[in-house]
Design a protein around this motif. Structure first.
Motif, PDB file in Angstrom:
ATOM      1  N   ASP A  79      -0.916   7.180  -1.410  1.00 48.11           N
ATOM      2  CA  ASP A  79      -0.716   6.344  -0.225  1.00 48.11           C
ATOM      3  C   ASP A  79      -0.667   7.187   1.043  1.00 48.11           C
ATOM      4  OD1 ASP A  79      -0.667   4.008  -1.691  1.00 48.11           O
ATOM      5  OD2 ASP A  79       1.524   3.944  -1.833  1.00 48.11           O
ATOM      6  N   LYS A  80       0.002   8.317   0.980  1.00 45.67           N
ATOM      7  CA  LYS A  80       0.090   9.185   2.150  1.00 45.67           C
ATOM      8  C   LYS A  80      -1.289   9.732   2.524  1.00 45.67           C
ATOM      9  CE  LYS A  80       2.447  13.216   3.996  1.00 45.67           C
ATOM     10  NZ  LYS A  80       3.415  14.277   3.732  1.00 45.67           N
ATOM     11  N   ALA A  85      -6.021   9.664   6.024  1.00 48.84           N
ATOM     12  CA  ALA A  85      -7.480   9.596   6.133  1.00 48.84           C
ATOM     13  C   ALA A  85      -7.895   8.389   6.974  1.00 48.84           C
ATOM     14  CB  ALA A  85      -8.106   9.526   4.750  1.00 48.84           C
ATOM     15  N   ALA A  86      -7.240   7.258   6.764  1.00 50.33           N
ATOM     16  CA  ALA A  86      -7.564   6.060   7.546  1.00 50.33           C
ATOM     17  C   ALA A  86      -7.256   6.287   9.029  1.00 50.33           C
ATOM     18  CB  ALA A  86      -6.785   4.859   7.022  1.00 50.33           C
ATOM     19  N   HIS A  92     -13.978   1.248   1.624  1.00 46.25           N
ATOM     20  CA  HIS A  92     -14.287   2.240   0.590  1.00 46.25           C
ATOM     21  C   HIS A  92     -13.112   3.182   0.359  1.00 46.25           C
ATOM     22  CE1 HIS A  92     -18.340   0.943  -0.023  1.00 46.25           C
ATOM     23  NE2 HIS A  92     -18.702   1.187   1.227  1.00 46.25           N
ATOM     24  N   LEU A  93     -12.429   3.543   1.414  1.00 42.72           N
ATOM     25  CA  LEU A  93     -11.258   4.412   1.287  1.00 42.72           C
ATOM     26  C   LEU A  93     -10.161   3.726   0.477  1.00 42.72           C
ATOM     27  CD1 LEU A  93      -9.836   7.046   2.093  1.00 42.72           C
ATOM     28  CD2 LEU A  93      -9.079   5.882   4.167  1.00 42.72           C
ATOM     29  N   ARG A  94      -9.889   2.456   0.775  1.00 46.08           N
ATOM     30  CA  ARG A  94      -8.884   1.708   0.005  1.00 46.08           C
ATOM     31  C   ARG A  94      -9.281   1.582  -1.453  1.00 46.08           C
ATOM     32  NH1 ARG A  94      -8.942  -1.703   4.428  1.00 46.08           N
ATOM     33  NH2 ARG A  94     -10.172  -3.220   3.258  1.00 46.08           N
ATOM     34  N   THR A  95     -10.556   1.295  -1.707  1.00 46.69           N
ATOM     35  CA  THR A  95     -11.040   1.169  -3.085  1.00 46.69           C
ATOM     36  C   THR A  95     -10.868   2.486  -3.840  1.00 46.69           C
ATOM     37  OG1 THR A  95     -12.663  -0.474  -2.389  1.00 46.69           O
ATOM     38  CG2 THR A  95     -13.027   0.577  -4.507  1.00 46.69           C
ATOM     39  N   ALA A  96     -11.195   3.594  -3.188  1.00 48.83           N
ATOM     40  CA  ALA A  96     -11.031   4.899  -3.836  1.00 48.83           C
ATOM     41  C   ALA A  96      -9.564   5.163  -4.146  1.00 48.83           C
ATOM     42  CB  ALA A  96     -11.588   6.000  -2.927  1.00 48.83           C
TER      43      ALA A  96
END
Length: 87
Positions: free
Chosen positions: A46-47, A52-53, A25-29
């Motif tokens: 990207d940063k 967050a990841a 979900h984080l990547r999709t956002a």
């Protein structure tokens, strides 16, 4: 304020139970925001998603009995008298 705290607890509970879904979900956002901004802020996005990841990765495996709160999960390290940070 209480609603934000409740929401944060729910999000962190979801992350602990489903770390793979949370990262997806984080990547999709991040991809959605990049697309909406036309690539103008890709470096910043990207940063932010990377940080967050990294944070969510630490949340996934944390044992709550030893959680002391704050960033880094523990008290500051002791520094001997006369320690000079400016080297």
């Amino acid at each position: 304020m209480a609603n934000w705290q409740r929401l944060l607890r729910q999000v962190l509970g979801f992350v602990r139970k489903n770390p793979d879904k949370a990262n997806r979900h984080l990547r999709t956002a991040g991809e959605t925001v990049k697309r909406r901004t036309g690539g103008k802020y890709d470096r910043h996005i990207d940063k932010a998603t990377g940080m967050a990841a990294k944070y969510l990765g630490r949340q996934g495996g944390r044992d709550r009995r030893h959680d002391r709160g704050g960033y880094g999960g523990g008290p500051p390290k002791h520094r001997p008298d006369g320690y000079d940070d400016r080297r």
